[in-house]
Every structure is written in C-alpha cells, then in structure tokens.
Design a protein around this motif. Structure first.
Motif, PDB file in Angstrom:
ATOM      1  N   PHE A 210      49.813  55.266  47.724  1.00 47.75           N
ATOM      2  CA  PHE A 210      49.497  55.834  46.421  1.00 47.75           C
ATOM      3  C   PHE A 210      48.737  54.774  45.645  1.00 47.75           C
ATOM      4  N   MET A 211      47.514  55.109  45.296  1.00 51.81           N
ATOM      5  CA  MET A 211      46.627  54.138  44.684  1.00 51.81           C
ATOM      6  C   MET A 211      46.380  54.473  43.221  1.00 51.81           C
ATOM      7  N   ALA A 212      46.705  53.524  42.358  1.00 52.38           N
ATOM      8  CA  ALA A 212      46.330  53.671  40.949  1.00 52.38           C
ATOM      9  C   ALA A 212      44.878  53.226  40.845  1.00 52.38           C
ATOM     10  N   LEU A 213      44.038  54.081  40.301  1.00 56.78           N
ATOM     11  CA  LEU A 213      42.615  53.753  40.262  1.00 56.78           C
ATOM     12  C   LEU A 213      42.357  52.697  39.188  1.00 56.78           C
ATOM     13  N   ALA A 214      41.795  51.584  39.603  1.00 56.21           N
ATOM     14  CA  ALA A 214      41.495  50.504  38.654  1.00 56.21           C
ATOM     15  C   ALA A 214      40.544  49.529  39.309  1.00 56.21           C
ATOM     16  N   GLU A 215      39.601  49.057  38.531  1.00 57.38           N
ATOM     17  CA  GLU A 215      38.589  48.102  39.014  1.00 57.38           C
ATOM     18  C   GLU A 215      39.201  46.880  39.691  1.00 57.38           C
ATOM     19  N   ILE A 216      40.300  46.388  39.115  1.00 61.60           N
ATOM     20  CA  ILE A 216      40.895  45.144  39.600  1.00 61.60           C
ATOM     21  C   ILE A 216      41.584  45.346  40.955  1.00 61.60           C
ATOM     22  N   GLY A 217      41.765  46.611  41.347  1.00 54.92           N
ATOM     23  CA  GLY A 217      42.489  46.921  42.577  1.00 54.92           C
ATOM     24  C   GLY A 217      41.955  46.172  43.780  1.00 54.92           C
ATOM     25  N   GLU A 218      42.852  45.706  44.621  1.00 55.52           N
ATOM     26  CA  GLU A 218      42.437  44.918  45.779  1.00 55.52           C
ATOM     27  C   GLU A 218      42.134  45.804  46.984  1.00 55.52           C
ATOM     28  N   ASP A 219      42.431  47.085  46.862  1.00 55.03           N
ATOM     29  CA  ASP A 219      42.137  48.009  47.955  1.00 55.03           C
ATOM     30  C   ASP A 219      40.926  48.860  47.598  1.00 55.03           C
ATOM     31  N   THR A 220      40.182  49.224  48.634  1.00 55.73           N
ATOM     32  CA  THR A 220      39.081  50.157  48.422  1.00 55.73           C
ATOM     33  C   THR A 220      39.455  51.499  49.021  1.00 55.73           C
ATOM     34  N   ILE A 221      39.234  52.511  48.223  1.00 51.05           N
ATOM     35  CA  ILE A 221      39.521  53.870  48.661  1.00 51.05           C
ATOM     36  C   ILE A 221      38.186  54.516  48.982  1.00 51.05           C
ATOM     37  N   VAL A 222      38.178  55.248  50.065  1.00 48.75           N
ATOM     38  CA  VAL A 222      36.976  56.020  50.346  1.00 48.75           C
ATOM     39  C   VAL A 222      37.378  57.485  50.328  1.00 48.75           C
ATOM     40  N   TYR A 223      36.633  58.271  49.601  1.00 48.98           N
ATOM     41  CA  TYR A 223      37.023  59.672  49.501  1.00 48.98           C
ATOM     42  C   TYR A 223      35.834  60.585  49.740  1.00 48.98           C
ATOM     43  N   SER A 224      36.178  61.788  50.137  1.00 53.57           N
ATOM     44  CA  SER A 224      35.142  62.750  50.485  1.00 53.57           C
ATOM     45  C   SER A 224      34.657  63.472  49.242  1.00 53.57           C
ATOM     46  N   GLU A 225      33.355  63.659  49.232  1.00 55.35           N
ATOM     47  CA  GLU A 225      32.763  64.327  48.083  1.00 55.35           C
ATOM     48  C   GLU A 225      33.082  65.818  48.089  1.00 55.35           C
ATOM     49  N   THR A 226      33.292  66.339  49.299  1.00 53.82           N
ATOM     50  CA  THR A 226      33.403  67.802  49.404  1.00 53.82           C
ATOM     51  C   THR A 226      34.815  68.309  49.698  1.00 53.82           C
ATOM     52  N   SER A 227      35.785  67.384  49.901  1.00 53.89           N
ATOM     53  CA  SER A 227      37.137  67.865  50.157  1.00 53.89           C
ATOM     54  C   SER A 227      38.135  66.923  49.502  1.00 53.89           C
ATOM     55  N   ASP A 228      39.439  67.202  49.689  1.00 56.12           N
ATOM     56  CA  ASP A 228      40.476  66.360  49.093  1.00 56.12           C
ATOM     57  C   ASP A 228      40.702  65.073  49.867  1.00 56.12           C
ATOM     58  N   PHE A 229      40.029  64.953  50.997  1.00 58.65           N
ATOM     59  CA  PHE A 229      40.312  63.814  51.862  1.00 58.65           C
ATOM     60  C   PHE A 229      40.037  62.477  51.178  1.00 58.65           C
ATOM     61  N   ALA A 230      41.022  61.572  51.283  1.00 58.70           N
ATOM     62  CA  ALA A 230      40.836  60.212  50.779  1.00 58.70           C
ATOM     63  C   ALA A 230      41.600  59.269  51.687  1.00 58.70           C
ATOM     64  N   ALA A 231      41.066  58.092  51.909  1.00 55.54           N
ATOM     65  CA  ALA A 231      41.730  57.141  52.795  1.00 55.54           C
ATOM     66  C   ALA A 231      41.508  55.729  52.297  1.00 55.54           C
TER      67      ALA A 231
END
Ligand code: ATP
Ligand code: MG
Ligand code: MG
Ligand code: MG
Length: 560
Positions: A210-231
């Motif tokens: 579970f990722m809180a979206l924030a610039e300082i975050g040390e993880d990068t999330i990649v998500y799909s533009e067309t679906s709910d998919f995020a990883a």
C-alpha cells in the motif's frame, strides 16, 4: 489539555539535514526529538496521533477477526537459525548477546516468534484459520535511516500473521486484510494506491504494498493508463520504446520535445527523480534501433525482449550504431564488446552525472566522456509494460509513474516458515501438513509521517480530523484580560466533554500562539479575544484562511 502543562517544544529553525517535509514539520512542531540516528522520542502530540492510528488499525483488525497479542522484542538466535534467517537477514538484524553469551536479536519482524508460538498449539484443522496481530516497536539497522520517521532504525509496526489449513482460506484472509488496509488508510486520510509487489527475500509469492503517494517516496509505482493495474517498479518491468512513427511523446501531448542531453533532463522529461532512471540499453529490433530504459531490477534478456517485441529478429546494437544513435563522437565509446555495451548501456543514464565529473569505479573509457559533448539522447515513444508471471489484461496501455511511500504490505507466505520450523497440523484425514501462512504489516510511525507529507502547507501540518492529536484548538488570545480568560476557561470546561481540546492558556503573544497553532495543525481553532464580553469568539479551520465570528451559543453547531 492545557498548553501551559503539555510538552510541545516547537522550533523556529530545523536542522539542515532534515530533508523530508514531514521530518522538518515533526521537529518544528515539537512532535519528535532525535535520540540517535533513526531513533526518536515521540513527544505528547505525536504519541496522541500514534494512539489514534493504532486505534483505527486495531478496530479494522478486530473487524476481520484478528486477535491482539504482544510478542517479545528480544528474540533468541536459535529461532532465526531454524528459519535460516540468522544468516540470510544480514546486517539489518540488530544482534546482541546476553550475560551468558547467548545470541539474540531485537525483532525486526516476528515470523519466527509467531511460528514458534503456534506450532505447539494449532495442531488440528479445527483450530484454523486464526489471525494474530500486535502493535510493537521494531528494530532494523537500516543502511540509510532517513527522512525522520519514514525510515527509522526503531519504529512502530502493526504486524499480523494468519494460519490456514488450505490455500483458499489464506486467499480469504488475504482478501479481508486487503480490504481492511483500504479502510485503514482511507480513515487516516491518506491518498494511497495498492500495488502488486515483489516478494523478495521473505519468500512466498503473492503480495501487495500500500503506497501513500508522495514525492519523497522511495518506491516507484508504475500504473496503467487504461486499467486499475498498478505495481511496484520492482515487480513490473517497463520499457521505453519509440513509437513506430517516431512521434515524440511530448508532441503527442502537445508539448514541445526537448532535446535531452543530460540524465537530469531525461528525468525531468519523464517526470521522475534522477535516481529512478536505472538502466538503459540499445537494441536493434527488426532493423530499427530501440533505446529502452528499464526501470526495475530484473535482468532483461533476449528471450524477454523477443517476446516483448514479438519478433525473433532482435540483437544488441553495435558500438558504432550506439555512437550514432547517441550522437557520440566516433570512437568515444572505446573498444567494447556486446557484454560491455550492455553494461555500458545499463549504466548509461545513471552514471551520466558521474561521467561528467570523471568519477566512476569501473574502468571503462566513458570515464572521461562528457555528456553534452559526447551524448545526446532524443526521447521518443512511450513506456510500456513488460511483465512476468502474472495473468494480466492484454492491453495495459501506456505506463505512468508515481512515487510512493510503502505504508503497508500484505503477503501470502505459504509454508516457508512452517516447513523450516516444523509447524504442522492434522488435516481432516488425520494427515500432518505444514500450516499455510500470511503476514501483514502496517508502518504506524511511517503512516504518521506519510500523512504529514500529504497534509501540510508552508505554515505547518494540517491534520485530518481522524488522527489529529486534538480536535479543537482553543486559544485565549490575551489571558491577562479577565473577560477573555473567564470565557476561555468556561469554554474549555464545556468543550472538553465533547472533543479532544488543546487549550492555549499560555502567557505568550497572540503571534506566537497563532504560529504554533498553524504548526501543530489541529483541524479547527476557537479564538477567544476582544469580543469575549459579548460572548463572541472567532472560529477558523486549519485548511481554510477564512475565520468566522460565532456566538458561544452557536459554537457547537459550528464545530459539529
Ligand atoms: P521498506 O521497503 O520501506 O524498507 P519493508 O518492505 O522492508 O519496507 P516490511 O517488512 O514490509 O517493510 O514492514 C512492514 C511495514 O513496516 C512497511 O510497509 C513500512 O510501512 C514499515 N517499515 C518498514 N521499515 C521501516 C522503517 N525503517 N521505518 C519505519 N517504518 C518502516
Ligand atoms: Mg526494508
Ligand atoms: Mg518494501
Ligand atoms: Mg514491505
């Protein structure tokens, strides 16, 4: 609580090394004090926020039949040797010896302890499933403790462990946990995203963070533009490939395409931080040169590339070809073989900064290369997904990126610990089987910080009501004036029956009080000032600059 009695040592200046906004604000608003690197005292307001977050977590865990326990912090090495993690865990494990020279660790997590706890007790399928959770201080000797509470060496975690007779029961609990986490992070006021994650060293094979979206975050999330998919980018590979018509990405978005010459420019162009640009390589696909930037830690090999590009006709670009593509001077790459090209290309973007100062431990020619002089990258195309081992919708569309703070993780462990530590139960046929396990963590202290990352302005914190240290900030603007003091005391007496009230009764100037109030960030402020004699106070919300005059008879309606 009266502010004259509480301990809130607010600061004018914060130590320069505090980089993250939450770290700065935690120090500035007198919530935490550093004791040693990555180790903090939680002062009264922080403690109250922690209590509220813990209470939300507790409610949501109990809501899905989680049972609270408290396990030892001090864990004997024998248990960790049984699971094999005494060696595998590495230097992050805090180790110590007792007076008899027996080895212990300070618990960074509790799979070993909880497995040893249940292995003698859960002997029959009839006792399953069961979920135990605890809220406790954890210890990890992090390589880079930083950003205040975001990455501490001592931090507070809720950890839960579930035990099952079969996979479908684990699936059910995993699902329940996933939804409970959704509720928890919604209730604490976070803008978050669950993402498919890499199972890494802990074992097991299915996990979400579970990722809180924030610039300082040390993880990068990649998500799909067309679906709910995020990883998590560690899980999903994406490649940057040119469009076949060579239309620059930004032009598609009706923005001028920059001619990208530095790693920083590339990072800016892609809207990611520099350290997120990990690898790049140049390959030739069907006679077309493709520069792919790989974000993620998986190796990219021929087989994957072939399946990605749906062609057998794929090869590494030659040295000359790369020079051409990069706009590098002929010969400036030096003599390189294919392998080196890959290494070279892997490090290309990441090392551009190092190249510029000529500092690189690897002894390749490009030590002395100069970005602006020797290289020139033009970015065309889009990021697309390359994924492994997941059943995914065919068309994930373009990949987009965001930075995230990992505030929680749910994990299907399977039988890794029950097998190595011999934790079995008897199934319906009386056959001994290893317990099937799940584990689920929430960073309590990290969540507190993540909320501040998302809820603040230039003056201070803006607490969501659900976890604010107090709900109402009552301020006697000038308590030396009898009528102000009297009304403030009267309101304090009334309001504290309904709300958590912080009452600023200090003999400080109005300016100091307002500054502190902004910093501390309670959702609503009631100021008793000049119109106290008429029974009128001023009410101001922290997330709004307007204030309104309210008669005390109407105060309850306004606060409700
Ligand atoms: P990270 O990837 O950030 O190092 P992790 O994956 O090692 O975290 P877990 O083992 O999944 O962490 O622990 C559960 C939760 O504990 C994490 O989701 C995070 O919220 C929190 N946590 C982990 N390490 C720290 C830390 N050093 N300081 C504060 N919170 C932490
Ligand atoms: Mg970690
Ligand atoms: Mg992690
Ligand atoms: Mg994790």
């Amino acid at each position: 609580m009266k502010q004259s009695k509480i301990f809130i040592p607010t600061l004018r200046e914060v130590p320069a090394e505090a980089e993250a906004i939450s770290h700065k604000l935690l120090l500035k608003s007198g919530m935490i004090k550093q004791n040693a690197r990555g180790i903090y005292s939680y002062l009264p307001t922080a403690k109250r926020v922690l209590n509220k977050i813990e209470q939300i977590v507790r409610e949501e865990m109990e809501n899905i039949d989680g049972v609270e326990v408290l396990m030892p912090v001090l864990q004997q090495a024998e248990l960790w040797k049984e699971s094999g993690r005494w060696d595998a865990y590495g230097p992050e494990l805090m180790r110590l010896k007792d007076r008899n020279k027996r080895e212990f660790s300070l618990g960074p997590t509790h799979e070993e302890v909880v497995t040893s706890l249940v292995r003698d007790e859960l002997k029959s399928y009839k006792r399953l499933p069961i979920t135990l959770f605890q809220i406790q201080t954890k210890f990890r000797d992090e390589q880079r403790p930083r950003f205040g509470l975001l990455r501490g060496r001592e931090f507070i975690m809720k950890d839960a462990y579930s035990f099952h007779a079969d996979e479908s029961s684990l699936d059910d609990t995993y699902n329940d946990m996933y939804h409970a986490y959704h509720k928890i992070f919604t209730r604490v006021g976070l803008n978050f995203r669950p993402v498919l994650a890499d199972s890494g060293a802990i074992g097991g094979d299915h996990t979400h963070e579970f990722m809180a979206l924030a610039e300082i975050g040390e993880d990068t999330i990649v998500y799909s533009e067309t679906s709910d998919f995020a990883a998590n980018i560690e899980k999903a590979e994406v490649a940057y490939t040119p469009n076949h018509d060579h239309t620059p990405v930004k032009e598609l978005e009706k923005v001028e395409t920059p001619n990208i010459k530095t790693a920083q420019a590339l990072a800016d162009f892609l809207n990611v931080s520099l350290d997120k640009i990990i690898k790049s390589m140049i390959v030739k696909v069907e006679d077309e040169y493709v520069m792919i930037l790989i974000r993620g830690h998986h190796e990219v090999n021929d087989v994957k590339l072939k399946s990605y590009f749906k062609t057998e006709n794929i090869e590494m670009a030659s040295e000359n070809e790369i020079e051409n593509i990069l706009g590098a001077k002929p010969g400036s790459l030096g003599p390189v073989n294919v392998n080196q090209i890959k290494i070279y290309a892997d490090n290309f973007v990441q090392d551009i900064n190092n190249l510029a100062v000529g500092a690189n431990e690897n002894d390749f020619h490009y030590l002395n290369a100069n970005v602006d002089r020797d290289f020139n990258i033009e970015a065309y195309g889009d990021f697309r997904f390359i994924l492994e081992g997941e059943e995914l919708p065919n068309d994930l569309g373009k990949a987009k990126f965001a930075e995230g703070i990992e505030v929680g993780q749910v994990f299907k462990l399977g039988t890794k610990y029950s097998e190595s530590m011999d934790a079995t139960f008897l199934d319906e046929q009386g056959k001994a089987k290893p317990l099937i396990m799940g584990c689920y963590g929430v960073g309590i202290s990290r969540t507190l910080s993540a909320v501040i990352e998302q809820h603040h302005d230039e003056k201070g914190i803006i607490w969501p009501k659900s976890i604010s240290p107090y709900e109402v900030h009552l301020i006697a603007i000038n308590p030396k004036k009898d009528e102000q003091k009297e009304l403030a005391e009267q309101l304090y007496g009334q309001l504290k029956n309904q709300y958590d009230v912080l009452y600023d009764d200090r003999k400080e100037s109005a300016g100091v009080k307002f500054n502190d109030a902004d910093l501390i960030g309670l959702p609503v402020r009631v100021m008793v000032g000049k119109k106290a004699g008429e029974g009128i106070v001023e009410v101001k919300r922290r997330d709004n600059s307007e204030s309104q005059e309210v008669h005390i008879d109407e105060l309850n309606d306004v606060l409700a």
